[in-house]
Design a protein around this motif. Structure first.
Motif, short mmCIF file in Angstrom:
data_model
loop_
_atom_site.label_atom_id
_atom_site.label_comp_id
_atom_site.label_asym_id
_atom_site.label_seq_id
_atom_site.Cartn_x
_atom_site.Cartn_y
_atom_site.Cartn_z
N ASP A 36 -21.29 21.21 34.40
CA ASP A 36 -20.30 22.10 35.11
C ASP A 36 -21.05 23.57 35.19
OD1 ASP A 36 -18.09 20.39 34.62
OD2 ASP A 36 -17.49 21.12 32.89
N SER A 37 -22.26 23.89 34.73
CA SER A 37 -22.85 25.37 34.82
C SER A 37 -23.94 25.15 35.85
CB SER A 37 -23.49 25.40 33.51
OG SER A 37 -22.52 25.65 32.32
N ALA A 38 -23.93 23.77 36.24
CA ALA A 38 -25.11 23.73 37.35
C ALA A 38 -24.69 24.32 38.72
CB ALA A 38 -25.48 22.16 37.50
N VAL A 39 -25.68 24.87 39.53
CA VAL A 39 -25.35 25.59 40.65
C VAL A 39 -25.56 24.53 41.94
CG1 VAL A 39 -25.72 27.76 40.21
CG2 VAL A 39 -27.50 26.60 40.91
N ARG A 40 -26.35 23.48 41.41
CA ARG A 40 -26.57 22.31 42.29
C ARG A 40 -27.06 21.11 41.45
NH1 ARG A 40 -30.81 22.62 47.46
NH2 ARG A 40 -30.45 20.56 48.26
N THR A 41 -26.69 19.98 42.20
CA THR A 41 -26.89 18.60 41.62
C THR A 41 -27.39 17.82 42.50
OG1 THR A 41 -24.74 17.75 41.44
CG2 THR A 41 -25.44 19.14 39.54
N ALA A 42 -28.18 16.74 42.30
CA ALA A 42 -28.69 15.83 43.41
C ALA A 42 -29.22 14.32 42.63
CB ALA A 42 -29.89 16.35 44.13
N ALA B 167 -49.12 15.24 42.06
CA ALA B 167 -50.33 16.04 41.62
C ALA B 167 -50.36 15.93 40.20
CB ALA B 167 -50.58 17.42 42.18
N SER B 168 -49.20 16.11 39.57
CA SER B 168 -49.10 16.09 38.05
C SER B 168 -49.33 14.92 37.52
CB SER B 168 -47.72 16.33 37.69
OG SER B 168 -46.59 15.26 38.21
N GLY B 169 -49.55 13.63 38.32
CA GLY B 169 -49.46 12.38 37.70
C GLY B 169 -48.31 11.59 37.51
N TYR B 170 -47.37 12.17 37.50
CA TYR B 170 -46.02 11.53 37.30
C TYR B 170 -45.28 11.09 38.58
CZ TYR B 170 -46.30 13.67 32.64
OH TYR B 170 -46.87 13.74 31.26
N PRO B 171 -44.47 10.07 38.62
CA PRO B 171 -43.96 9.54 39.82
C PRO B 171 -43.05 10.44 40.48
CG PRO B 171 -43.25 8.14 37.86
CD PRO B 171 -43.92 9.42 37.30
N ILE B 172 -42.86 10.54 41.85
CA ILE B 172 -42.30 11.30 42.69
C ILE B 172 -40.89 10.81 42.84
CG2 ILE B 172 -42.15 12.29 45.02
CD1 ILE B 172 -45.10 12.32 45.20
N TYR B 173 -39.70 11.52 42.82
CA TYR B 173 -38.56 11.20 43.11
C TYR B 173 -37.98 12.30 44.14
CZ TYR B 173 -38.59 8.57 38.70
OH TYR B 173 -38.73 7.66 37.88
N GLU B 174 -37.44 11.74 45.19
CA GLU B 174 -36.68 12.37 46.27
C GLU B 174 -35.29 12.17 46.58
OE1 GLU B 174 -39.28 13.60 49.67
OE2 GLU B 174 -40.50 11.91 48.99
N GLY B 175 -34.61 13.14 47.05
CA GLY B 175 -33.38 13.02 47.69
C GLY B 175 -32.36 14.38 47.75
N HIS B 176 -31.53 14.33 48.89
CA HIS B 176 -30.71 15.51 48.86
C HIS B 176 -31.58 16.87 48.77
CE1 HIS B 176 -27.43 12.52 48.71
NE2 HIS B 176 -28.15 12.12 47.63
N GLY B 177 -32.77 16.99 49.62
CA GLY B 177 -33.31 18.18 49.68
C GLY B 177 -34.33 18.43 48.36
N ASP C 182 -36.87 28.66 42.42
CA ASP C 182 -36.50 30.24 41.88
C ASP C 182 -36.81 30.20 40.43
OD1 ASP C 182 -34.90 32.44 40.89
OD2 ASP C 182 -34.58 32.83 42.91
N TYR C 183 -37.51 31.24 39.84
CA TYR C 183 -37.47 31.46 38.41
C TYR C 183 -36.28 31.53 37.79
CZ TYR C 183 -42.52 31.85 39.53
OH TYR C 183 -43.87 31.52 39.71
N THR C 184 -35.33 32.04 38.31
CA THR C 184 -34.11 31.99 37.57
C THR C 184 -33.26 30.81 37.25
OG1 THR C 184 -32.66 32.60 39.35
CG2 THR C 184 -33.78 34.35 38.42
N LEU C 185 -33.89 29.57 37.91
CA LEU C 185 -32.93 28.29 37.64
C LEU C 185 -33.90 27.44 36.66
CD1 LEU C 185 -31.92 27.69 41.27
CD2 LEU C 185 -30.58 28.51 39.25
N THR C 186 -33.29 26.43 35.97
CA THR C 186 -33.88 25.70 35.03
C THR C 186 -33.54 24.01 35.58
OG1 THR C 186 -33.91 27.08 33.13
CG2 THR C 186 -34.10 24.80 32.77
N PRO C 187 -34.76 23.41 35.88
CA PRO C 187 -34.27 21.89 36.27
C PRO C 187 -34.02 20.98 35.17
CG PRO C 187 -36.50 22.21 36.58
CD PRO C 187 -36.10 23.60 35.88
N LEU C 188 -32.85 20.29 34.91
CA LEU C 188 -32.70 19.24 34.02
C LEU C 188 -32.63 18.00 34.63
CD1 LEU C 188 -30.18 21.18 31.91
CD2 LEU C 188 -32.56 21.04 31.37
N ALA C 189 -33.08 17.05 34.20
CA ALA C 189 -33.19 15.60 34.63
C ALA C 189 -32.45 14.61 33.43
CB ALA C 189 -34.73 15.21 35.11
#
Length: 87
Positions: free
Chosen positions: A27-33, A43-53, A76-83
């Protein structure tokens, strides 16, 4: 057997949100995908995931977002990504 999830849901949550007043993280997320595995590694060595920009390198064992582009730009530094795994 170690399997790599095919899909994750990424939530972009503002860092400044300290007290959600009972609201869930979603509910607090400004964007989800929902992003899907591309079969390539970043480049990190981890799998790449793509979708919805979104394009993310995600550690499939911990769900940690190691790298992320949002609409082709760095996050943006003010956002934290959670997966979290997506169905």
């Amino acid at each position: 057997m170690n399997t790599v999830p095919k899909r994750f849901e990424i939530l972009l949550v503002p860092e400044h949100v300290e007290d959600r007043h009972g609201a869930s993280v979603a509910d607090s997320a400004v964007r989800t995908a929902v992003v899907e595995a591309t079969g390539h590694h970043g480049a990190s060595g981890y799998p790449i995931y793509e979708g919805h920009g979104l394009k993310a390198d995600i550690d499939p064992e911990t769900g940690t977002v190691e790298a992320l582009l949002v609409d082709g730009r760095e996050l943006d530094y003010t956002l934290t990504p959670l997966a979290r795994p997506a169905p």
